[in-house]
Design a protein around this motif. Structure first.
Motif, PDB file in Angstrom:
ATOM      1  N   SER A 228       0.778  -1.326  -0.041  1.00  0.00           N
ATOM      2  CA  SER A 228       0.145   0.055   0.005  1.00  0.00           C
ATOM      3  C   SER A 228       0.723   1.101   0.053  1.00  0.00           C
ATOM      4  O   SER A 228       2.024   1.184   0.525  1.00  0.00           O
ATOM      5  CB  SER A 228      -0.933  -0.080   1.348  1.00  0.00           C
ATOM      6  N   LYS A 229       0.290   2.173  -0.499  1.00  0.00           N
ATOM      7  CA  LYS A 229       1.050   3.766  -0.572  1.00  0.00           C
ATOM      8  C   LYS A 229       1.411   4.015   1.108  1.00  0.00           C
ATOM      9  O   LYS A 229       2.400   4.601   1.257  1.00  0.00           O
ATOM     10  CB  LYS A 229       0.262   4.700  -1.033  1.00  0.00           C
ATOM     11  N   GLU A 230       0.523   3.885   2.071  1.00  0.00           N
ATOM     12  CA  GLU A 230       0.652   3.926   3.345  1.00  0.00           C
ATOM     13  C   GLU A 230       2.024   3.147   3.690  1.00  0.00           C
ATOM     14  O   GLU A 230       2.981   3.614   4.621  1.00  0.00           O
ATOM     15  CB  GLU A 230      -0.171   3.526   4.248  1.00  0.00           C
ATOM     16  N   GLN A 231       2.113   2.092   3.616  1.00  0.00           N
ATOM     17  CA  GLN A 231       3.433   1.187   3.885  1.00  0.00           C
ATOM     18  C   GLN A 231       4.657   1.744   3.362  1.00  0.00           C
ATOM     19  O   GLN A 231       5.640   1.755   3.527  1.00  0.00           O
ATOM     20  CB  GLN A 231       3.395  -0.379   3.354  1.00  0.00           C
ATOM     21  N   ILE A 232       4.270   2.177   1.968  1.00  0.00           N
ATOM     22  CA  ILE A 232       5.694   2.861   1.341  1.00  0.00           C
ATOM     23  C   ILE A 232       6.101   4.158   1.891  1.00  0.00           C
ATOM     24  O   ILE A 232       7.244   4.094   2.192  1.00  0.00           O
ATOM     25  CB  ILE A 232       5.136   3.230  -0.382  1.00  0.00           C
ATOM     26  N   PHE A 233       5.157   4.878   2.281  1.00  0.00           N
ATOM     27  CA  PHE A 233       5.649   6.172   3.071  1.00  0.00           C
ATOM     28  C   PHE A 233       6.247   5.699   4.412  1.00  0.00           C
ATOM     29  O   PHE A 233       7.122   6.154   4.856  1.00  0.00           O
ATOM     30  CB  PHE A 233       4.478   7.074   3.438  1.00  0.00           C
ATOM     31  N   ASP A 234       5.597   4.664   5.016  1.00  0.00           N
ATOM     32  CA  ASP A 234       6.302   4.237   6.381  1.00  0.00           C
ATOM     33  C   ASP A 234       7.642   3.709   6.123  1.00  0.00           C
ATOM     34  O   ASP A 234       8.366   4.013   6.958  1.00  0.00           O
ATOM     35  CB  ASP A 234       5.221   3.363   7.079  1.00  0.00           C
ATOM     36  N   PHE A 235       7.807   2.880   5.226  1.00  0.00           N
ATOM     37  CA  PHE A 235       9.272   2.481   4.662  1.00  0.00           C
ATOM     38  C   PHE A 235      10.275   3.653   4.533  1.00  0.00           C
ATOM     39  O   PHE A 235      11.411   3.534   4.932  1.00  0.00           O
ATOM     40  CB  PHE A 235       8.978   1.517   3.436  1.00  0.00           C
ATOM     41  N   SER A 236       9.760   4.508   3.714  1.00  0.00           N
ATOM     42  CA  SER A 236      10.481   5.635   3.426  1.00  0.00           C
ATOM     43  C   SER A 236      11.201   6.429   4.831  1.00  0.00           C
ATOM     44  O   SER A 236      12.234   6.787   4.839  1.00  0.00           O
ATOM     45  CB  SER A 236       9.864   6.618   2.506  1.00  0.00           C
ATOM     46  N   LYS A 237      10.350   6.554   5.609  1.00  0.00           N
ATOM     47  CA  LYS A 237      10.714   7.482   6.670  1.00  0.00           C
ATOM     48  C   LYS A 237      11.559   6.720   7.859  1.00  0.00           C
ATOM     49  O   LYS A 237      12.414   7.090   8.253  1.00  0.00           O
ATOM     50  CB  LYS A 237       9.359   7.609   7.586  1.00  0.00           C
TER      51      LYS A 237
END
Length: 478
Positions: A228-237
């Motif tokens: 998910s896009k939320e998981q992508i942003f969590d990963f990037s942080k």
């Protein structure tokens, strides 16, 4: 007046705004979006050419712009496409390809995050209408990825790689399988290769496993799965934290050691694989003294683990021992540490890993063995992994942002300050023929052996780790 929301270097909102272009601190970040468009019929990408009289005028580009205060990243990407090319992308299939951080070195220069989006437009069932924003866009055209790269190689495409060197390589790879585990591993590794970590691929995989709740094997087997896009942003942080030097173990809050997963925090030293030698030697000693369940013992075997930190050594020794058909009732462990926070972590690990057998472990806060001496405790085996790194080397180690507690590393100018205090205390608490196993590392194993000899210990032997470095010294009180 256009306003930008301000974020910190880990993309945490700072609850304030600045006027467009007026960011005065390199530690203030705003968000930029890249809006890639790919048409369904032939997978060609849409690029546009900037008018000559503006910034980067005359260059071909991906549609891009800043996120306005109150917008989400995706909303900004959709808006930029509508404003510059007249494309309505609200209902298009949308993918977040990758995100990266660009930090400026100059003061009073804005730093920023870039989110690269892909919009897949259906041009088979309906025609794509392009309406250029004449103030900024001179021309637009569809091209293959290779044609776009040719423009870039000839200096005709905006040099976005100046903000992130692997940009075009990662773009090509993530366009093939957007928003999949494999694409995240690819750009996560690329982001970390620009940092000081020596294991970017491994670090990216461990962080991604944590975000998705997968084991390493599950991550490999499910590499084509969507995220998910939320998981992508969590990963990037979390990637940004690792890029800043924070160890993966502190990011995920856990570290594998021996045969268990230990909770860790910045209050404790992260368990190192080399320290497993200390566990192995201790278990062999216990097995030699209690060969099997049939041996009748008048009293329990008493062991102390000094400077226990996360408890990884003492707990691992205890667990391995009871898994060797030696009853937990024959053992009594005391784990000590000067840090109350460290002991709290160790207690939690004992309860989680040992369950009801944790009752056989006692936790004592205090400076080395002082509280045990005050209570006239005696032991058959003492395990110790004290701070033994020379101060100057400790300073160098902590410069990379690893955030490990200095208290658990710094052994003074020569690395022997704590060891010199510990050895006479061990002598006092050991029974006759009691054994000390102490990790001293490559810095001062030889000096430690001399100190043990001078203190009256015998049968002194230093064992090397898998890397061939002196790691653990064993000594007996005659």
């Amino acid at each position: 007046m256009e306003l930008w929301d301000v974020f910190d270097r880990l993309r945490q909102p700072q609850n304030r705004t600045v006027e467009r272009g007026s960011v005065a601190d390199k530690n203030d970040f705003h968000i930029i979006v890249h809006s890639w468009v790919r048409r369904k019929s032939d997978n060609k990408l849409l690029i546009s050419k900037r008018v000559k009289n503006i910034f980067w005028g005359g260059y071909w580009q991906v549609t891009a712009g800043s996120v306005i205060s109150g917008e989400t990243s995706k909303e900004a990407a959709v808006r930029e496409l509508n404003e510059e090319l007249g494309i309505k992308a609200e209902k298009a299939r949308t993918f977040l390809l990758f995100s990266y951080r660009c930090m400026k070195n100059q003061e009073k220069t804005a730093s920023f995050f870039v989110d690269s989006w892909l919009f897949e437009i259906d041009d088979i069932d309906s025609k794509i209408e392009i309406i250029l924003q004449k103030e900024e866009v001179e021309e637009a055209k569809w091209c293959t990825f290779e044609e776009m790269i040719d423009l870039w190689k000839n200096g005709l495409f905006m040099p976005v790689e100046q903000t992130w060197s692997p940009y075009f390589d990662i773009l090509q790879k993530t366009l093939k399988k957007p928003e999949t585990i494999q694409s995240l591993k690819t750009w996560g590794s690329a982001e970390l290769r620009l940092s000081k970590t020596t294991t970017p691929e491994l670090d990216a995989s461990l962080i991604l496993s944590y975000v998705l709740g997968y084991t390493k094997n599950e991550l490999f087997v499910n590499s084509a799965n969507k995220v998910s896009k939320e998981q992508i942003f969590d990963f990037s942080k979390l990637l940004y934290k690792r890029a800043d030097g924070l160890p993966v173990a502190y990011i995920t809050g856990q570290k594998e050691f021996w045969k268990s997963i230990f909770k860790v925090s910045p209050s404790v030293l992260i368990p190192k694989p080399d320290t497993e030698l200390l566990v192995e030697l201790a278990v062999n000693l216990i097995r030699a003294r209690i060969p099997d369940q049939s041996v009748q013992m008048e009293k329990k075997l008493n062991l102390a683990d000094v400077c226990t930190g996360s408890g990884c050594v003492g707990i691992s020794v205890f667990l391995e021992t009871i898994n060797s058909n030696i009853s937990a009732e024959k053992l009594h462990f005391v784990l000590t540490d000067i840090s109350e926070k460290a002991l709290s972590v160790a207690k939690e690990n004992a309860q989680r890993i040992l369950g009801k057998n944790a009752k056989n472990i006692k936790f004592v806060q205090g400076d080395l063995l002082k509280p045990l001496l005050e209570n006239k405790c005696v032991f058959d085996i003492v395990l110790a992994n004290p701070p033994y790194v020379p101060s100057k080397i400790t300073d160098e180690l902590l410069q990379d942002g690893r955030s490990e507690p200095r208290l658990a590393l710094d052994g003074g100018v020569d690395g022997l300050d704590i060891i010199k205090r510990l050895i006479p205390e061990v002598w006092q608490v050991l029974n006759k023929n009691g054994i000390l196993l102490i990790e001293t590392g490559e810095y001062n194993a030889a000096q430690t052996a001399k100190l043990l000899t001078n203190a009256g210990f015998s049968d002194i032997e230093t064992f090397t780790d898998l890397g061939g470095q002196p790691r653990v010294t064993q000594a007996r009180k005659p």
